[in-house]
Design a protein around this motif. Structure first.
Motif, PDB file in Angstrom:
ATOM      1  N   ASP A 267      -5.883  -7.031   7.323  1.00  0.00           N
ATOM      2  CA  ASP A 267      -5.188  -8.137   6.660  1.00  0.00           C
ATOM      3  C   ASP A 267      -5.667  -9.479   7.211  1.00  0.00           C
ATOM      4  O   ASP A 267      -5.887 -10.426   6.438  1.00  0.00           O
TER       5      ASP A 267
ATOM      6  N   GLY B 175      -3.375  -4.318  10.260  1.00  0.00           N
ATOM      7  CA  GLY B 175      -3.211  -5.722  10.642  1.00  0.00           C
ATOM      8  C   GLY B 175      -4.548  -6.427  10.762  1.00  0.00           C
ATOM      9  O   GLY B 175      -4.701  -7.560  10.310  1.00  0.00           O
TER      10      GLY B 175
ATOM     11  N   ARG C 221      -1.296   1.067  12.033  1.00  0.00           N
ATOM     12  CA  ARG C 221      -0.721  -0.248  11.748  1.00  0.00           C
ATOM     13  C   ARG C 221      -1.597  -1.366  12.302  1.00  0.00           C
ATOM     14  O   ARG C 221      -1.781  -2.400  11.679  1.00  0.00           O
TER      15      ARG C 221
ATOM     16  N   LYS D  91      -3.139  -7.865   0.645  1.00  0.00           N
ATOM     17  CA  LYS D  91      -3.270  -6.771  -0.321  1.00  0.00           C
ATOM     18  C   LYS D  91      -2.032  -6.694  -1.228  1.00  0.00           C
ATOM     19  O   LYS D  91      -2.147  -6.437  -2.425  1.00  0.00           O
ATOM     20  N   THR D  92      -0.864  -6.935  -0.649  1.00  0.00           N
ATOM     21  CA  THR D  92       0.374  -6.933  -1.441  1.00  0.00           C
ATOM     22  C   THR D  92       0.320  -8.050  -2.482  1.00  0.00           C
ATOM     23  O   THR D  92       0.655  -7.846  -3.648  1.00  0.00           O
TER      24      THR D  92
ATOM     25  N   GLN E  95       6.373  -2.769   0.638  1.00  0.00           N
ATOM     26  CA  GLN E  95       5.272  -3.420  -0.090  1.00  0.00           C
ATOM     27  C   GLN E  95       5.385  -3.137  -1.590  1.00  0.00           C
ATOM     28  O   GLN E  95       5.168  -4.031  -2.415  1.00  0.00           O
TER      29      GLN E  95
ATOM     30  N   LYS F 182      -7.470 -12.531   5.137  1.00  0.00           N
ATOM     31  CA  LYS F 182      -7.003 -13.924   5.142  1.00  0.00           C
ATOM     32  C   LYS F 182      -8.119 -14.881   5.579  1.00  0.00           C
ATOM     33  O   LYS F 182      -8.239 -15.984   5.051  1.00  0.00           O
TER      34      LYS F 182
ATOM     35  N   GLN G 242       1.317 -10.017   3.127  1.00  0.00           N
ATOM     36  CA  GLN G 242       0.036  -9.344   3.315  1.00  0.00           C
ATOM     37  C   GLN G 242      -0.852  -9.644   2.115  1.00  0.00           C
ATOM     38  O   GLN G 242      -0.391  -9.628   0.964  1.00  0.00           O
TER      39      GLN G 242
END
Lengths: 210, 128
Positions: free
Chosen positions: A10, A7, A3, A78-79, A170, A14, A76
């Motif tokens: 992600d 993170g 996880r 990717k989502t 997701q 961004k 997120q």
């Protein structure tokens, strides 16, 4: 641990989007290189057409590029990006359902059901005998056919879950549905696939991946 | 060739009815991995972004600027309106004042005319 890595990934995405918004092409290149495998692979698995998949995957990155200036990191990355994938793939399905395609070749001349995917067509000659390679390619073709025969929502749910390793939450976000509905979609998809691939599931003589 | 998903993803360590550990179907799907794009995909995608996305980036930059400075823009428009209204009001007050002065002069002029005409009535004129 996993996880935390997700993170970090992600957060990196961004940061790249912020840089892309001010016209940084190096950031765009890094973003494309990072996600092209998942985006292209998912679209190719959904459509069964590598040429169309190339075009749609490029369109995904064009849309990401265009949206960089107004992108808000509420979910997120990717989502969010796979929501674009979903929209393009479903639009393509609708376009195809309206159009009528006539093949110029008889079905037996079709070079593999999953047409033209170099990654799938190349036999692994180093470790397998020609017979094993043929069996393996036949099995891969059957798996792809079974996935392509699923309804589009179930197909996308199973591809996102099995190959892209998205969580239920997701997938629900991408499919614009609830988590219980996503679980139900996956359950039905699994049952259908289990029926379609019964022969391969019963005989456990297939070569294992290395 | 891409390795595809693992047979035992770390997420599957938790019990789950949809992708349980050691599920033969899940293992079978892993043997038909996602296809990979060709070697030229990155450069083609980048070229297409340059070609099709450039105008939109400029628009996005402007909209981001407008978003950041929207209060300043709103304040500027409000100030301009207030100044405009004040100028218009002072102009109309000035015009009213001029009109009143003009009316006063006209009244005074008419009084003078009346007094001139009534000072020598025709029946008293000796020249007749």
């Amino acid at each position: 641990m996993v996880r935390a890595a997700a993170g970090d990934s992600d957060a990196r995405d961004k940061t790249l989007m912020v840089r892309i918004a001010v016209g940084d092409e190096v950031a765009l290149l890094e973003l494309i290189e990072k996600h092209q495998g998942a985006v292209y692979g998912t679209i190719a698995k959904m459509l069964g057409d590598p040429i169309e998949a190339q075009d749609l995957a490029q369109q995904v990155f064009v849309r990401v590029y265009r949206a960089a200036g107004t992108y808000r990191a509420t979910a997120q990355f990717k989502t969010w990006m796979f929501t674009i994938v979903r929209n393009l793939v479903f639009n393509e399905h609708r376009r195809r359902s309206r159009a009528t395609f006539v093949s110029l070749h008889p079905p037996e001349c079709d070079p593999g059901h999953f047409r033209g995917s170099p990654a799938l067509d190349l036999p692994d000659l180093a470790n397998k005998t020609p017979g094993e390679n043929m069996l393996r390619q036949e099995m891969m073709r059957k798996v792809d056919e079974a996935i392509l025969a699923l309804p589009e929502q179930q197909r996308l749910a199973i591809v996102l879950r099995r190959y892209d390793e998205f969580s239920y939450g997701q997938i629900a976000e991408i499919l614009k549905t609830s988590v219980p509905a996503t679980k139900s979609l996956l359950f039905r998809a699994r049952e259908t696939l289990r029926m379609a691939l019964q022969d391969y599931l019963e005989k456990d003589s297939l070569p294992r991946p290395h | 060739m891409k390795a595809g998903p693992t047979d035992h993803p770390s997420r599957a360590e938790q019990p789950d009815e949809n992708d349980p550990l050691h599920d033969p179907l899940w293992r079978l799907l892993a043997r038909a991995p996602l296809p990979e794009p060709d070697a030229w995909f990155t450069s083609r995608a980048l070229a297409r972004c340059r070609r099709e996305g450039r105008g939109m980036i400029s628009l996005a930059k402007f909209s981001r600027f407008a978003l950041v400075w929207r209060w300043a823009l709103g304040g500027g428009v409000g100030l301009a309106l207030a100044v405009g209204l004040a100028i218009a009001q002072s102009q109309s007050e000035k015009a009213d004042k001029q009109k009143k002065v003009q009316e006063a002069f006209e009244i005074m002029a008419s009084i003078d005319t009346d007094s001139d005409s009534s000072s020598t009535p025709s029946w008293q004129d000796s020249s007749l």
